[in-house]
Scaffold this active site. Structure first.
Site, mmCIF file in Angstrom:
data_model
loop_
_atom_site.group_PDB
_atom_site.id
_atom_site.type_symbol
_atom_site.label_atom_id
_atom_site.label_comp_id
_atom_site.label_asym_id
_atom_site.label_seq_id
_atom_site.Cartn_x
_atom_site.Cartn_y
_atom_site.Cartn_z
ATOM 1 N N HIS A 1 124.161 69.813 1.143
ATOM 2 C CA HIS A 1 124.513 69.290 2.318
ATOM 3 C C HIS A 1 125.695 68.244 2.121
ATOM 4 C CE1 HIS A 1 120.898 66.865 1.202
ATOM 5 N NE2 HIS A 1 121.595 65.744 2.193
ATOM 6 N N SER A 2 126.060 67.804 2.982
ATOM 7 C CA SER A 2 126.956 66.842 2.760
ATOM 8 C C SER A 2 126.758 65.448 3.507
ATOM 9 C CB SER A 2 128.529 67.044 2.956
ATOM 10 O OG SER A 2 129.535 66.111 2.688
#
Length: 151
Positions: A67-68
């Site tokens: 995920h960012s």
């Protein structure tokens, strides 16, 4: 169940191996891109974050949650994809505990949905039997059997 939602959204993929962790992260993004959840900018943001901060995405032995940062560009819908790789993906040659074979990629349009995704995923991954079964899964039929077993 979270796995059911992933399957219903066509967000599953199965691979033999990847040449690098960067290629694996691109692989994680493929179904999310194809189904309109994200675009390439989000995948690039994840790769950039791992390059900067190390393999923070590996949350358990064999399990990664790419995920960012919140507000990263390229997210259109909230969703989680599942990718299984037969040969472990190496993030750090000096720390093989950070190898991963199960990838749950998170994309969220807002903080509340992101936290909800993480909570559902954490709940799923706390069940060691499910994780063990997922490590044996080869295709969506195996995934359906796991869903049936634990529903």
């Amino acid at each position: 169940m979270l796995l059911e939602k992933i399957l219903d959204n066509n967000l599953t993929s199965y691979h033999q191996e990847f040449a690098s962790w960067q290629e694996a992260i691109k692989g994680c993004g493929e179904t999310l891109i194809k189904e309109g959840f994200i675009d390439e900018r989000y995948v690039e943001a994840i790769i950039k974050c791992i390059s900067e901060y190390g393999p923070y995405v590996v949350i358990l032995k064999d399990v990664a949650m790419p995920h960012s940062t919140l507000g990263a560009e390229g997210v259109y819908k909230t969703g989680i994809s599942f990718m299984k790789v037969e040969k472990p993906v190496v993030f750090d040659n000096n720390d093989r505990e950070k190898d991963a074979r199960l990838f749950f990629t998170l994309a969220a349009v807002n903080n509340e949905e992101h936290l909800n995704n993480m909570m559902q995923l954490s709940e799923l991954l706390m069940n060691e039997e499910i994780v063990a079964d997922l490590l044996q899964a080869k295709n969506d039929d195996d995934l359906k059997a796991i869903i049936t077993k634990y529903n």
